[in-house]
Design a protein around this motif. Structure first.
Motif, PDB file in Angstrom:
ATOM      1  N   ALA A 286       0.824  -1.213   0.000  1.00 55.23           N
ATOM      2  CA  ALA A 286       0.000   0.000   0.000  1.00 55.23           C
ATOM      3  C   ALA A 286       0.855   1.258   0.000  1.00 55.23           C
ATOM      4  O   ALA A 286       0.580   2.214  -0.734  1.00 55.23           O
ATOM      5  CB  ALA A 286      -0.947  -0.010   1.206  1.00 55.23           C
ATOM      6  N   SER A 287       1.914   1.275   0.805  1.00 59.15           N
ATOM      7  CA  SER A 287       2.765   2.469   0.852  1.00 59.15           C
ATOM      8  C   SER A 287       3.574   2.636  -0.428  1.00 59.15           C
ATOM      9  O   SER A 287       3.908   3.754  -0.820  1.00 59.15           O
ATOM     10  CB  SER A 287       3.692   2.415   2.070  1.00 59.15           C
ATOM     11  N   LEU A 288       3.891   1.531  -1.106  1.00 59.05           N
ATOM     12  CA  LEU A 288       4.577   1.634  -2.394  1.00 59.05           C
ATOM     13  C   LEU A 288       3.651   2.257  -3.431  1.00 59.05           C
ATOM     14  O   LEU A 288       4.059   3.123  -4.224  1.00 59.05           O
ATOM     15  CB  LEU A 288       5.037   0.256  -2.850  1.00 59.05           C
ATOM     16  N   GLU A 289       2.385   1.852  -3.451  1.00 58.16           N
ATOM     17  CA  GLU A 289       1.411   2.457  -4.352  1.00 58.16           C
ATOM     18  C   GLU A 289       1.238   3.941  -4.049  1.00 58.16           C
ATOM     19  O   GLU A 289       1.180   4.771  -4.963  1.00 58.16           O
ATOM     20  CB  GLU A 289       0.065   1.740  -4.213  1.00 58.16           C
ATOM     21  N   THR A 290       1.172   4.281  -2.769  1.00 57.85           N
ATOM     22  CA  THR A 290       1.013   5.676  -2.375  1.00 57.85           C
ATOM     23  C   THR A 290       2.198   6.512  -2.817  1.00 57.85           C
ATOM     24  O   THR A 290       2.049   7.646  -3.285  1.00 57.85           O
ATOM     25  CB  THR A 290       0.827   5.785  -0.847  1.00 57.85           C
ATOM     26  N   GLY A 291       3.399   5.955  -2.668  1.00 55.90           N
ATOM     27  CA  GLY A 291       4.601   6.680  -3.086  1.00 55.90           C
ATOM     28  C   GLY A 291       4.583   7.006  -4.567  1.00 55.90           C
ATOM     29  O   GLY A 291       4.905   8.124  -4.977  1.00 55.90           O
ATOM     30  N   LEU A 292       4.177   6.041  -5.404  1.00 60.80           N
ATOM     31  CA  LEU A 292       4.110   6.284  -6.847  1.00 60.80           C
ATOM     32  C   LEU A 292       3.064   7.350  -7.180  1.00 60.80           C
ATOM     33  O   LEU A 292       3.299   8.226  -8.017  1.00 60.80           O
ATOM     34  CB  LEU A 292       3.770   4.988  -7.574  1.00 60.80           C
ATOM     35  N   GLN A 293       1.925   7.287  -6.537  1.00 53.10           N
ATOM     36  CA  GLN A 293       0.889   8.277  -6.813  1.00 53.10           C
ATOM     37  C   GLN A 293       1.299   9.670  -6.348  1.00 53.10           C
ATOM     38  O   GLN A 293       0.997  10.675  -7.007  1.00 53.10           O
ATOM     39  CB  GLN A 293      -0.433   7.863  -6.145  1.00 53.10           C
ATOM     40  N   ASN A 294       2.002   9.752  -5.231  1.00 56.32           N
ATOM     41  CA  ASN A 294       2.475  11.056  -4.756  1.00 56.32           C
ATOM     42  C   ASN A 294       3.473  11.676  -5.725  1.00 56.32           C
ATOM     43  O   ASN A 294       3.513  12.895  -5.902  1.00 56.32           O
ATOM     44  CB  ASN A 294       3.107  10.919  -3.368  1.00 56.32           C
ATOM     45  N   VAL A 295       4.281  10.833  -6.343  1.00 55.18           N
ATOM     46  CA  VAL A 295       5.243  11.330  -7.331  1.00 55.18           C
ATOM     47  C   VAL A 295       4.513  11.966  -8.501  1.00 55.18           C
ATOM     48  O   VAL A 295       4.804  13.093  -8.923  1.00 55.18           O
ATOM     49  CB  VAL A 295       6.150  10.177  -7.822  1.00 55.18           C
ATOM     50  N   LEU A 296       3.527  11.257  -9.034  1.00 61.02           N
ATOM     51  CA  LEU A 296       2.851  11.722 -10.242  1.00 61.02           C
ATOM     52  C   LEU A 296       1.945  12.918  -9.988  1.00 61.02           C
ATOM     53  O   LEU A 296       1.701  13.716 -10.889  1.00 61.02           O
ATOM     54  CB  LEU A 296       2.037  10.577 -10.849  1.00 61.02           C
ATOM     55  N   SER A 297       1.448  13.057  -8.778  1.00 63.38           N
ATOM     56  CA  SER A 297       0.553  14.182  -8.483  1.00 63.38           C
ATOM     57  C   SER A 297       1.276  15.521  -8.541  1.00 63.38           C
ATOM     58  O   SER A 297       0.653  16.572  -8.662  1.00 63.38           O
ATOM     59  CB  SER A 297      -0.074  13.997  -7.104  1.00 63.38           C
ATOM     60  N   ARG A 298       2.610  15.503  -8.494  1.00 66.03           N
ATOM     61  CA  ARG A 298       3.389  16.737  -8.516  1.00 66.03           C
ATOM     62  C   ARG A 298       3.790  17.173  -9.915  1.00 66.03           C
ATOM     63  O   ARG A 298       4.335  18.260 -10.107  1.00 66.03           O
ATOM     64  CB  ARG A 298       4.678  16.555  -7.698  1.00 66.03           C
TER      65      ARG A 298
END
Length: 343
Positions: A286-298
């Motif tokens: 779950a935290s790996l998925e969150t990390g990828l999404q946080n990257v792309l949101s920027r």
């Protein structure tokens, strides 16, 4: 190239139209050089006086030129776009994922699977959610290699990702080489946003390019590097050991031993800071998925235009090939009958 409302897939074939003036010139020269005798061998319905027939001496040549032109258009590969035909023009980002394949990725702290399995699963889902981004894959351990260049063909990329495994590359963690190889894939990109997502679980201990040098190169090229550290960041005195495969026990069941895998979060934070990226820690799926999404949101988006493609096209070369055959056949028939010539 478009002609008569049709897209030509082989426009270079139109060069064959240069044969038309040569045919005309040859016909004019032949008529001046030779006298013609016409033989009325067709049925009476087609018979005309010899004087009247002479005025139409140009008909066989015209038919021959028309046949050549029609055949040329058929060879040019005309296609007609259907309602869904369009340029493959999309809004997206150029992203290279640098994936660690060192043996430490076999650690089974992402139960029930190991770190690499979790990373592959999350990346596969990530690829499926980014249809408008060009994605590439670099794998590394003691060395770094391009596994898939930037592409919008995500089906191929996902197939390649499913096959990557540890042990195929000499062991180690060459973070600098991984970044340099990723930057080489992005060097010629015209995208406004160029990104490297670095997924690793270890400290840099191999390669001939230092992570600091690679980070400076990324900064000069305008590439953001977003490191995601797979595994737990431990404080002083904490037990940082993780289960690692150790064969099987007497009953054939997987056996594990607990080992400590060195990590260097300070180095990854420095890479992110130098390149304008962000640093994330992933301790589970779950935290790996969150990390990828946080990257792309920027990230910003830019227009990427690849070669013109059609999702629905119909080949229409037969519209020109059949007339070419009929014109040629008619010309041969006339030349062998009403317009037959003798020296």
């Amino acid at each position: 190239m478009e002609l008569l409302g049709l897209e030509l897939t082989r426009p270079w074939a139109l060069l064959l139209l240069l044969a038309v003036p040569l045919v005309i010139a040859a016909a004019v020269r032949e008529r001046r050089r030779r006298a013609a005798l016409t033989l009325p061998t067709l049925p009476a319905l087609l018979q005309v006086g010899r004087g009247r027939l002479a005025r139409f001496h140009w008909i066989p040549t015209a038919l021959r030129c028309a046949a050549i032109a029609a055949c040329t258009l058929a060879l040019a590969g005309p296609v007609e776009a259907g309602p869904a035909g369009r340029d493959l023009s999309v809004e997206g980002i150029d992203i290279v994922v640098a994936l660690d394949l060192s043996t430490s990725m076999n650690a089974v702290d992402f139960r029930p699977n190991d770190r690499l399995h979790a990373a592959r699963t999350v990346l596969d889902d990530f690829i499926g959610k980014r249809p408008n981004d060009r994605l590439g894959l670099v794998v590394f351990a003691g060395e770094a290699y391009t596994q898939c260049p930037l592409t919008l063909d995500h089906g191929v990329l996902r197939d390649i990702l499913a096959q990557v495994k540890t042990g195929a590359i000499a062991d180690g963690t060459a973070i600098g080489n991984a970044l340099a190889t990723s930057l080489n894939r992005l060097r010629d990109s015209d995208a406004k946003s160029k990104v490297v997502i670095l997924i690793t679980d270890g400290d840099s201990n191999a390669g001939n390019v230092s992570p600091g040098e690679a980070a400076q190169m990324a900064r000069e090229l305008g590439v953001q590097v977003h490191p995601i550290m797979v595994g737990r960041e431990c404080g002083p005195g904490e037990d940082c050991r993780v289960p690692f495969p150790a064969g099987t026990d007497l009953f054939g069941r997987p056996a594990y031993r607990h080992v400590e895998i060195p990590v260097n979060p300070a180095l990854l934070r420095q890479i992110a800071s130098t390149t304008g990226g962000s640093f994330h820690v992933a301790t589970d799926t779950a935290s790996l998925e969150t990390g990828l999404q946080n990257v792309l949101s920027r990230l910003e988006k830019t227009r990427i235009v690849e070669a013109r493609q059609f999702s629905n096209v119909t080949e229409v070369f037969d519209l020109f090939l059949l007339p070419a055959f009929l014109l040629g056949l008619f010309e041969v028939g006339l030349a062998a009958s009403r317009f037959r010539r003798f020296p």
